[in-house]
Design a protein around this motif. Sequence first.
Motif, PDB file in Angstrom:
ATOM      1  N   ALA A  22      12.056   0.038  -1.506  1.00 39.83           N
ATOM      2  CA  ALA A  22      11.055  -1.037  -1.481  1.00 39.83           C
ATOM      3  C   ALA A  22       9.713  -0.529  -2.001  1.00 39.83           C
ATOM      4  CB  ALA A  22      10.908  -1.592  -0.067  1.00 39.83           C
ATOM      5  N   SER A  23       9.352   0.692  -1.637  1.00 39.35           N
ATOM      6  CA  SER A  23       8.098   1.271  -2.122  1.00 39.35           C
ATOM      7  C   SER A  23       8.138   1.468  -3.630  1.00 39.35           C
ATOM      8  CB  SER A  23       7.834   2.612  -1.438  1.00 39.35           C
ATOM      9  OG  SER A  23       7.697   2.439  -0.058  1.00 39.35           O
ATOM     10  N   THR A  24       9.270   1.935  -4.127  1.00 38.20           N
ATOM     11  CA  THR A  24       9.438   2.102  -5.569  1.00 38.20           C
ATOM     12  C   THR A  24       9.364   0.757  -6.266  1.00 38.20           C
ATOM     13  OG1 THR A  24      10.813   4.064  -5.204  1.00 38.20           O
ATOM     14  CG2 THR A  24      10.981   3.009  -7.354  1.00 38.20           C
ATOM     15  N   ASP A  25       9.967  -0.251  -5.654  1.00 37.64           N
ATOM     16  CA  ASP A  25       9.944  -1.599  -6.206  1.00 37.64           C
ATOM     17  C   ASP A  25       8.511  -2.121  -6.288  1.00 37.64           C
ATOM     18  OD1 ASP A  25      11.166  -3.918  -7.221  1.00 37.64           O
ATOM     19  OD2 ASP A  25      11.211  -4.843  -5.225  1.00 37.64           O
ATOM     20  N   ILE A  26       7.725  -1.891  -5.255  1.00 36.46           N
ATOM     21  CA  ILE A  26       6.322  -2.326  -5.257  1.00 36.46           C
ATOM     22  C   ILE A  26       5.552  -1.605  -6.358  1.00 36.46           C
ATOM     23  CG2 ILE A  26       4.149  -2.211  -3.971  1.00 36.46           C
ATOM     24  CD1 ILE A  26       5.770  -2.803  -1.438  1.00 36.46           C
ATOM     25  N   ALA A  27       5.756  -0.297  -6.478  1.00 40.59           N
ATOM     26  CA  ALA A  27       5.053   0.470  -7.502  1.00 40.59           C
ATOM     27  C   ALA A  27       5.432  -0.010  -8.901  1.00 40.59           C
ATOM     28  CB  ALA A  27       5.361   1.960  -7.351  1.00 40.59           C
ATOM     29  N   GLN A  28       6.713  -0.276  -9.117  1.00 38.31           N
ATOM     30  CA  GLN A  28       7.169  -0.759 -10.417  1.00 38.31           C
ATOM     31  C   GLN A  28       6.593  -2.137 -10.725  1.00 38.31           C
ATOM     32  OE1 GLN A  28       8.780   0.957 -12.762  1.00 38.31           O
ATOM     33  NE2 GLN A  28       8.484  -0.819 -14.056  1.00 38.31           N
ATOM     34  N   GLY A  74       6.620  -5.806   0.852  1.00 36.01           N
ATOM     35  CA  GLY A  74       5.866  -5.284   1.992  1.00 36.01           C
ATOM     36  C   GLY A  74       6.417  -5.790   3.312  1.00 36.01           C
ATOM     37  N   SER A  75       6.822  -7.049   3.319  1.00 32.63           N
ATOM     38  CA  SER A  75       7.427  -7.629   4.512  1.00 32.63           C
ATOM     39  C   SER A  75       8.740  -6.921   4.858  1.00 32.63           C
ATOM     40  CB  SER A  75       7.662  -9.118   4.294  1.00 32.63           C
ATOM     41  OG  SER A  75       8.300  -9.692   5.400  1.00 32.63           O
ATOM     42  N   ASN A  76       9.527  -6.603   3.831  1.00 35.83           N
ATOM     43  CA  ASN A  76      10.774  -5.872   4.059  1.00 35.83           C
ATOM     44  C   ASN A  76      10.511  -4.497   4.655  1.00 35.83           C
ATOM     45  OD1 ASN A  76      12.323  -7.972   3.101  1.00 35.83           O
ATOM     46  ND2 ASN A  76      12.522  -7.134   1.044  1.00 35.83           N
ATOM     47  N   ILE A  77       9.488  -3.815   4.159  1.00 35.57           N
ATOM     48  CA  ILE A  77       9.134  -2.499   4.699  1.00 35.57           C
ATOM     49  C   ILE A  77       8.717  -2.630   6.158  1.00 35.57           C
ATOM     50  CG2 ILE A  77       7.438  -0.623   4.580  1.00 35.57           C
ATOM     51  CD1 ILE A  77       7.498  -0.924   1.537  1.00 35.57           C
ATOM     52  N   ALA A  78       7.884  -3.613   6.455  1.00 34.64           N
ATOM     53  CA  ALA A  78       7.430  -3.819   7.837  1.00 34.64           C
ATOM     54  C   ALA A  78       8.605  -4.139   8.752  1.00 34.64           C
ATOM     55  CB  ALA A  78       6.388  -4.936   7.891  1.00 34.64           C
ATOM     56  N   HIS A  79       9.540  -4.951   8.267  1.00 29.25           N
ATOM     57  CA  HIS A  79      10.718  -5.293   9.065  1.00 29.25           C
ATOM     58  C   HIS A  79      11.563  -4.050   9.343  1.00 29.25           C
ATOM     59  CE1 HIS A  79      14.095  -7.545  10.635  1.00 29.25           C
ATOM     60  NE2 HIS A  79      14.891  -6.916   9.773  1.00 29.25           N
ATOM     61  N   GLN A  80      11.775  -3.226   8.319  1.00 27.54           N
ATOM     62  CA  GLN A  80      12.553  -1.993   8.493  1.00 27.54           C
ATOM     63  C   GLN A  80      11.877  -1.069   9.506  1.00 27.54           C
ATOM     64  OE1 GLN A  80      15.439  -0.752   7.437  1.00 27.54           O
ATOM     65  NE2 GLN A  80      15.986  -2.594   6.337  1.00 27.54           N
ATOM     66  N   ALA A  81      10.565  -0.919   9.394  1.00 25.97           N
ATOM     67  CA  ALA A  81       9.834  -0.050  10.313  1.00 25.97           C
ATOM     68  C   ALA A  81       9.927  -0.572  11.746  1.00 25.97           C
ATOM     69  CB  ALA A  81       8.376   0.072   9.884  1.00 25.97           C
ATOM     70  N   ALA A  82       9.782  -1.880  11.916  1.00 26.84           N
ATOM     71  CA  ALA A  82       9.875  -2.468  13.256  1.00 26.84           C
ATOM     72  C   ALA A  82      11.273  -2.288  13.833  1.00 26.84           C
ATOM     73  CB  ALA A  82       9.509  -3.952  13.204  1.00 26.84           C
ATOM     74  N   GLU A  83      12.292  -2.471  13.008  1.00 29.38           N
ATOM     75  CA  GLU A  83      13.675  -2.311  13.463  1.00 29.38           C
ATOM     76  C   GLU A  83      13.952  -0.860  13.871  1.00 29.38           C
ATOM     77  OE1 GLU A  83      17.478  -3.460  14.522  1.00 29.38           O
ATOM     78  OE2 GLU A  83      15.735  -4.674  14.063  1.00 29.38           O
ATOM     79  N   GLN A  84      13.461   0.093  13.094  1.00 29.71           N
ATOM     80  CA  GLN A  84      13.665   1.498  13.438  1.00 29.71           C
ATOM     81  C   GLN A  84      12.907   1.865  14.714  1.00 29.71           C
ATOM     82  OE1 GLN A  84      15.836   3.743  12.269  1.00 29.71           O
ATOM     83  NE2 GLN A  84      16.565   1.932  11.213  1.00 29.71           N
ATOM     84  N   THR A  85      11.729   1.295  14.886  1.00 29.76           N
ATOM     85  CA  THR A  85      10.960   1.551  16.114  1.00 29.76           C
ATOM     86  C   THR A  85      11.703   1.010  17.325  1.00 29.76           C
ATOM     87  OG1 THR A  85       8.887   1.453  14.877  1.00 29.76           O
ATOM     88  CG2 THR A  85       8.749   1.134  17.252  1.00 29.76           C
ATOM     89  N   ARG A  86      12.263  -0.198  17.187  1.00 23.94           N
ATOM     90  CA  ARG A  86      13.022  -0.784  18.288  1.00 23.94           C
ATOM     91  C   ARG A  86      14.239   0.074  18.615  1.00 23.94           C
ATOM     92  NH1 ARG A  86      17.358  -3.143  19.340  1.00 23.94           N
ATOM     93  NH2 ARG A  86      18.093  -3.285  17.203  1.00 23.94           N
TER      94      ARG A  86
END
Length: 129
Positions: A22-28, A74-86
């Motif tokens: 997702a980060s690579t996608d944003i940069a591209q 960015g929303s996908n990244i936030a969702h992934q981070a929240a899921e991993q935190t949970r």
Amino acid sequence: MSILSHTAKAELKDAKNDIKEASTDIAQEFKSFVADIENMIKETASLHGDDLARAQIKINQRILSAKQHISKAGSNIAHQAAEQTRKAAVRTNEYVHEQPWAVIGTGALVSFVLGLLLGSGHREEISTK
């Protein structure tokens, strides 16, 4: 036995890969956006009237498209981070309930070491006065 199970390690690795993609996608998308805008600005330098108005609409559409694309990523990244935190919280809770004495012992050891370190700094401060 490792604190993290093989499944947990695989999930963590997958999440890291998803976030990296997702980060690579944003940069591209950002690089593509900048290149597109630069080209459009060059093309519009000699335009007048209706042609210029159409070019402005095209530029605004490209800006909107980039904003939506980056927002979604960015929303996908936030969702992934929240899921991993949970998941980490659930695993931590399970570990604490399965191994309470290990957790208590670790907490006591860390507290003892911090107490020694903070106490020795305080003693040095008193002895230098």
